[in-house]
Design an enzyme around this catalytic site. Structure first.
Site, PDB file in Angstrom:
ATOM      1  CG  ASP A   1      -2.122   0.992   0.965  1.00  0.00           C
ATOM      2  OD1 ASP A   1      -2.064   1.792   0.015  1.00  0.00           O
ATOM      3  OD2 ASP A   1      -3.093   0.957   1.755  1.00  0.00           O
TER       4      ASP A   1
HETATM    5  C1  BGC Z   1      -4.971   3.410   0.083  1.00  0.00           C
HETATM    6  C2  BGC Z   1      -5.030   2.415  -1.064  1.00  0.00           C
HETATM    7  C3  BGC Z   1      -4.806   3.132  -2.374  1.00  0.00           C
HETATM    8  C4  BGC Z   1      -3.480   3.860  -2.320  1.00  0.00           C
HETATM    9  C5  BGC Z   1      -3.166   4.630  -3.580  1.00  0.00           C
HETATM   10  C6  BGC Z   1      -3.715   4.248   0.028  1.00  0.00           C
HETATM   11  O1  BGC Z   1      -3.756   5.274   0.977  1.00  0.00           O
HETATM   12  O2  BGC Z   1      -5.028   2.719   1.315  1.00  0.00           O
HETATM   13  O3  BGC Z   1      -6.265   1.748  -1.069  1.00  0.00           O
HETATM   14  O4  BGC Z   1      -4.834   2.223  -3.449  1.00  0.00           O
HETATM   15  O5  BGC Z   1      -3.511   4.793  -1.247  1.00  0.00           O
HETATM   16  O6  BGC Z   1      -4.018   5.717  -3.711  1.00  0.00           O
END
Ligand code: BGC
Length: 811
Positions: A235
């Site tokens: 993530d």
């Molecule tokens: C979120 C993810 C997301 C990523 C990119 C993170 O803060 O938890 O679900 O895909 O950001 O935007």
């Protein structure tokens, strides 16, 4: 099955091996590190193009936070799950793949298959269900659909990312059994049934190890036991350490350019801290993904013929109406033809179609309930009143604002301009207006006009960290530093707006607005982010007066339709909820309207459960979730009866006081999942509490008679008759209840379901296959699945509590 390789896989594998052999250690290490916010680097020497990833579950935003290249916005994940239709989820995926290809995106950062452990979870709207089987089957349909269009998925967030409080650091303490039977289960179902090309490891820690370093869950369970052969991306900003991450099976550290991989990884190999073979494994996983999506020369992509074109708006509308859950109907719906309707509620005019955070996309149009009903009803049949405004805080400056961003260097010279969706700037990494660089950028001014809809005191405010200057209609109201306390590096995205100005403005008369921000880059995040928001709130009219106006309108109409809603300060990524009440005076509004109109229909526009204390006082309650860009059109379809509302609850709706699992705030960094395997309906039943509306519940416009159920082996064949007066769709649900009640196990659980259609008077058969896993529990002493022999009752039901036919079996 996950591990079965086809000939085409073998051929791709050979290309991957050859490409790997062409890379030196530095190139390999570089490939595993984000080169910017959304991409991995190209390696022209081996014929590899740059891999582009993008959010997210309901649409494909692309690599820029602007509305310049709009995206189809489908209904939110809770809505998709409420259709109980994996085939519809697959079609959603096909559309998203089409959107991804149009935007040059190779991998969609979706679906989110964490569970609704507690209704307070801030990203509840972005996940499917409280039930792992429903979550897994909807997720598998979705992944199959996206990947059939040649686009990869990253099933997320692996694993137990079920709440937002302290999400970067929380140590979720979860038993092996709860992990296997609940939280890992959707991932396992998807690996088995859809062979995902990717997975995203979560921010949180599970039982002491952060998920981007979880050797056991990633290498042993996901890859070892289940045979997952895809790509594991962190993530965003979740990767913390070079050695532990590569040992823990993390393939790519996102975003870049500063990451724990790249040079640091090459160095760790040179120091002897990491075996180069580990790096090779990760590179293979990245190259395999690249080969599958068609960006590695010499490899045939996994999909060579894309599915035919999909009408995005049409599909968004179909999913929305299939997702709406009619939880109560005392004859008020469908609306009487030629009747008059008083439409009430701020969200009826300014529809909330999606939840906040990384799942946000910018559609080219939004059909509000007011738009949808205006188009569907005869002239003169509809009136509208605001009634109550759920926006008790400032929101993103949006309606009536025409803004652009002007970038200047330190000498005040304009170096570029950019478009912005409303008053929100969120430029990550290289997502900067043309001609602008991080080095030259000194200030960003959001500037333009605002034409008020209402006369009165408008409130303007700022969300962000740093030095700001806010001017409205020639008066500067704020010229200072704003520095909120922060515990989330994304505070500028998810923090609270601070009010600074309250000028009196006149409806229809445009004024100049300017917000200048002196750019500063946070040091604690690995990419450069320019993010701040101009916030706004309409004049706050006297709340009693607003309600009185709505009551007058409702009194004179045949039907009152009240749309109640949450706001982006209630349901969003980045924080959890603290209660389940509707914001503002919306409960009072519903009661007041219902008191004067016996045909009051309440439409609940929220992504996750809210309390409905007046639910027995109104004639109908329709849950519309966050319904996507065509929500208002779908709502008109369903209210007028052109279509049936097709949804069934994917999660239990009840009050917070009764909800069994409500702890989402860690203590000293730890969040023990003390309820173990009892979440959702499993917990409501164990506690013997009655929710407002049970799991699986939902009414249509016809009646169903369950005639018989026959069980052969693990196949349940159910005969149902449409005993009503119009054609309809029914979701036949099968629950499995142990014959001998066992306090350690839930009283019953969902073991299968099937959707059927029938015309009036017609009988149809639903054939439901119960998976072997429905009969198994995870044994913590032997670390394995145990098939629990004995007697079970097969309960064929319309919801977990509305049992229609049963059959006993012995296994
Ligand atoms: C979120 C993810 C997301 C990523 C990119 C993170 O803060 O938890 O679900 O895909 O950001 O935007």
């Amino acid at each position: 099955m996950a591990g079965t390789r086809t000939q085409a896989d073998e051929a791709r594998e050979a290309v991957v091996e050859a490409a790997l052999a062409g890379l030196d250690l530095d190139a390999k290490a570089r490939l595993l590190a984000g080169q910017d916010t959304w991409t991995l680097p190209a390696l022209p020497g081996i014929g590899l193009k740059s891999l582009v990833m993008s959010d997210g579950p309901i649409g494909v935003r692309g690599v820029r936070w602007t509305a310049d290249d709009p995206s189809v916005a489908l209904p939110s994940p809770t809505a998709l799950a409420a259709t109980w239709d994996p085939e519809l989820a697959r079609r959603a995926g096909v559309l998203l793949a089409q959107e991804a290809r149009r935007k040059g995106v190779h991998v969609l950062l979706a679906p989110t298959v964490n569970l609704h452990r507690s209704p307070l979870g801030g990203r509840h709207f972005e996940a499917y269900s409280e039930d792992p089987y429903l979550t897994g089957t909807i997720g598998a349909g979705y992944v199959n659909g996206v990947q059939s269009g040649g686009v990869g998925t990253t099933v997320k967030h692996f694993v137990a990312n079920d709440a937002e409080t302290e999400r970067f650091t929380v140590n979720n303490k979860v038993s092996a059994r709860a992990l296997r039977e609940l939280y890992l289960a959707p991932f396992e179902i998807i690996v088995d049934n859809a062979r995902p090309w990717g997975i995203m490891t979560a921010y949180n820690t599970v039982n002491g190890t952060t998920m981007t370093e979880h050797h056991h869950l990633v290498n042993e369970v996901l890859r070892g036991e289940w045979g997952f052969d895809g790509y594991n991306v962190s993530d965003w900003m979740a990767a913390r350490s070079t050695v532990a991450a590569i040992e823990g099976g993390l393939d790519a550290a996102m975003p870049g350019p500063q990451t724990v991989y790249g040079e640091a990884l090459a160095q760790a190999v040179r120091n002897g801290q990491v075996a180069e073979a580990k790096v090779d494994d990760a590179v293979r996983n990245v190259l395999r993904l690249a080969a599958r999506v068609g960006i590695l020369d010499g490899a045939e992509p996994a999909v060579t013929e894309h599915p035919g074109p999909v009408d995005g708006a049409g599909l968004a509308r179909e999913i929305a109406r299939r997702s709406f859950v009619l939880v109560r109907n005392q004859g008020a719906l469908p609306l009487r033809p030629n009747g008059t309707v008083a439409l009430v509620g701020a969200a009826a005019r300014d529809a909330r179609v999606l939840g906040g955070g990384s799942a946000t996309v910018f559609p080219d149009r939004i059909v509000s309930p007011l738009d949808g009903l205006t188009a569907a009803l005869p002239d003169g049949a509809l009136t509208y009143a605001v009634g109550a405004d759920p926006n008790t805080e400032l929101g993103v400056a949006d309606k009536g604002f025409e803004l652009r961003a002007v970038c200047r260097d330190a000498d005040g010279n304009v170096i570029g301009t950019g478009s912005v969706p409303g008053g929100q700037i969120q430029w990550m990494g290289d997502d900067l207006p043309d001609g602008v660089t991080h080095e030259s950028l000194h200030t960003v001014e959001l500037t333009g006009t605002f034409t008020p809809r209402e006369t009165g005191a408008h409130t303007f405010g700022i969300k962000g960290i740093g030095a700001f200057k806010l001017t409205v209609d020639g008066t500067t109201y704020f010229d200072d530093d704003q520095r909120p306390a922060k515990d989330d590096p994304f505070i500028t995205f998810f923090g609270a707006p601070v009010p600074h100005a309250r000028p009196e403005l006149t409806a229809g008369e445009p004024v100049e607005v300017s917000l200048t921000y002196v750019v500063e880059f946070a040091e604690d995040i690995p990419m450069k982010v320019v993010a701040f928001t101009l916030s706004h709130q309409e004049p706050q009219r006297d709340a009693d007066e607003l309600i009185a106006e709505a009551v007058e309108a409702a009194r004179h109409a045949d039907t009152a339709v009240v749309v109640v809603a949450t706001t982006d300060r209630v349901e969003s990524e980045g924080f959890d909820r603290t209660d389940l009440t509707l914001p503002g005076r919306q409960d009072d509004l519903v009661r007041a309207v219902a008191a004067v109109n016996p045909h009051t229909v309440v439409v609940v526009n929220s992504g996750s459960p809210v309390e409905l204390p007046w639910r027995e006082e109104v004639a109908a309650v329709l849950l519309s979730w966050f319904p996507g860009q065509e929500g208002g059109a779908a709502l008109a379809d369903v209210l007028t009866g052109a279509h049936e509302p097709g949804g069934r609850l994917p999660t239990t709706w009840g009050s917070l006081a009764d909800a069994p699992v409500t702890q989402v705030v860690p203590t000293d960094g730890e969040l023990p999942y003390t309820e173990d395997v009892f979440i959702g309906y499993r917990a409501w039943e164990k506690e013997g509490r009655a929710p407002s509306y049970p799991f699986g519940h939902g009414l249509g416009y016809t009646e169903w008679t369950y005639e018989s159920a026959k069980v052969e082996g693990t196949t349940v064949t159910v005969r149902v008759r449409n005993s009503g007066e119009r054609a309809g769709h029914e979701v036949v649900q099968v629950y499995l209840a142990p014959g001998e009640p066992d306090a350690g196990r839930p009283a019953r659980w969902l073991a299968g379901f099937a959707g059927v259609e029938a015309g009036p008077g017609e009988t149809v058969e639903a054939v439901i296959e119960m998976p072997r896993r429905a009969f198994e529990t995870w044994d913590e002493t032997t670390n394995s699945w145990t098939f629990v022999k004995g007697s079970y009752e097969i309960q064929v039901s319309r919801s977990i509590t509305d049992r229609r036919v049963t059959a006993a079996i012995n296994v």
